[in-house]
Scaffold this active site. Sequence first.
Site, PDB file in Angstrom:
ATOM      1  N   HIS A 244      -4.126   3.773   7.310  1.00 13.48           N
ATOM      2  CA  HIS A 244      -4.139   4.080   5.875  1.00 13.48           C
ATOM      3  C   HIS A 244      -4.569   5.533   5.649  1.00 13.48           C
ATOM      4  CE1 HIS A 244      -3.661   0.211   3.560  1.00 13.48           C
ATOM      5  NE2 HIS A 244      -3.568  -0.189   4.822  1.00 13.48           N
TER       6      HIS A 244
ATOM      7  N   ARG B 211      -2.403   9.129   3.800  1.00 14.89           N
ATOM      8  CA  ARG B 211      -2.856   9.775   2.557  1.00 14.89           C
ATOM      9  C   ARG B 211      -2.604  11.275   2.572  1.00 14.89           C
ATOM     10  NH1 ARG B 211      -8.629   7.096   2.892  1.00 14.89           N
ATOM     11  NH2 ARG B 211      -7.864   4.987   3.126  1.00 14.89           N
TER      12      ARG B 211
ATOM     13  N   ASP C  29      -7.413   0.189  -3.218  1.00 18.49           N
ATOM     14  CA  ASP C  29      -6.789  -0.546  -2.120  1.00 18.49           C
ATOM     15  C   ASP C  29      -7.900  -1.160  -1.265  1.00 18.49           C
ATOM     16  OD1 ASP C  29      -4.951  -1.567  -0.351  1.00 18.49           O
ATOM     17  OD2 ASP C  29      -4.158   0.365   0.291  1.00 18.49           O
TER      18      ASP C  29
ATOM     19  N   SER D 138       0.837  -1.213   0.000  1.00 19.94           N
ATOM     20  CA  SER D 138       0.000   0.000   0.000  1.00 19.94           C
ATOM     21  C   SER D 138       0.867   1.256   0.000  1.00 19.94           C
ATOM     22  CB  SER D 138      -0.944   0.018   1.198  1.00 19.94           C
ATOM     23  OG  SER D 138      -1.927  -0.985   1.072  1.00 19.94           O
TER      24      SER D 138
END
Length: 190
Positions: free
Chosen positions: A53, A57, A89, A17
Site C-alpha cells: 500500500h 501512494r 483505508d 484500495s
Amino acid sequence: MVKRIILVTGPARSGKSEWAELLAQQSGKPVIYLATSRLDPDDSEWQERIDRHRQRRQASWRTQEVPVALTAALLQGTTSDNPSCLLVDSLGTWVANLLAEDDPSWSAIVEELMESLKGLKQGTVIFVAEETGWGVIPAYPMGRSFRDRLGDVVRRLGAIADPVYLVTGGHAVNLSAIGSVLPPTKTQED
C-alpha cells in the site's frame, strides 16, 4: 467550499484500495492517507501488505496512522483553509481495532463518526470498506460482531456518500448511478 463523501466497498483483493487511490489522485486536492492498520513487526505477511500500500501512494501524500481515533483525524483533516482529500483505508481494520468496545460504547463511536461527517463543510473523504456477510455466518461471537458492526457502518455511510462504488473482479461499479438508497433501519433512527 464543497464537501464530498465517497464510499468504495468490495471483497478482498478486488482492487478497492487502488480505485480509491485513483479517485484521491483525481481530486486535485492535497491527499491525507488515514491508515487504520496497526503495525505488527512479528507479522511479516501483514507488514508486506502495508508495504505494498505504501509503495502505491504518491510521494506528495501525507500519511497518518489512526487505528482508533478516526473521527478526530477526519475533523482535523477537513478544517484547514486548504481543503484536502482524506482517504480512509480501511473501515474493516478500524472496526476490528475497536471490537473490544461494548455495544453502547461502539454505538457512541459510530454516532460521533456520522455526526462529524454530517458537519463537514469542505473537502473530500474517501472510505475504503470491506464487504462481509456474503457467505456463511461466523461460528463465533466476535466474528458475528465484526460482520454486523462493519455492515452497519458501511450501510450508514452508503446512505450519505455519493458516489458509492462496488469494486469486484477488478471493476468499479457506481452503485449510486444504478441503485437506490434504502431507508434507515429502526435502530439507525433512534
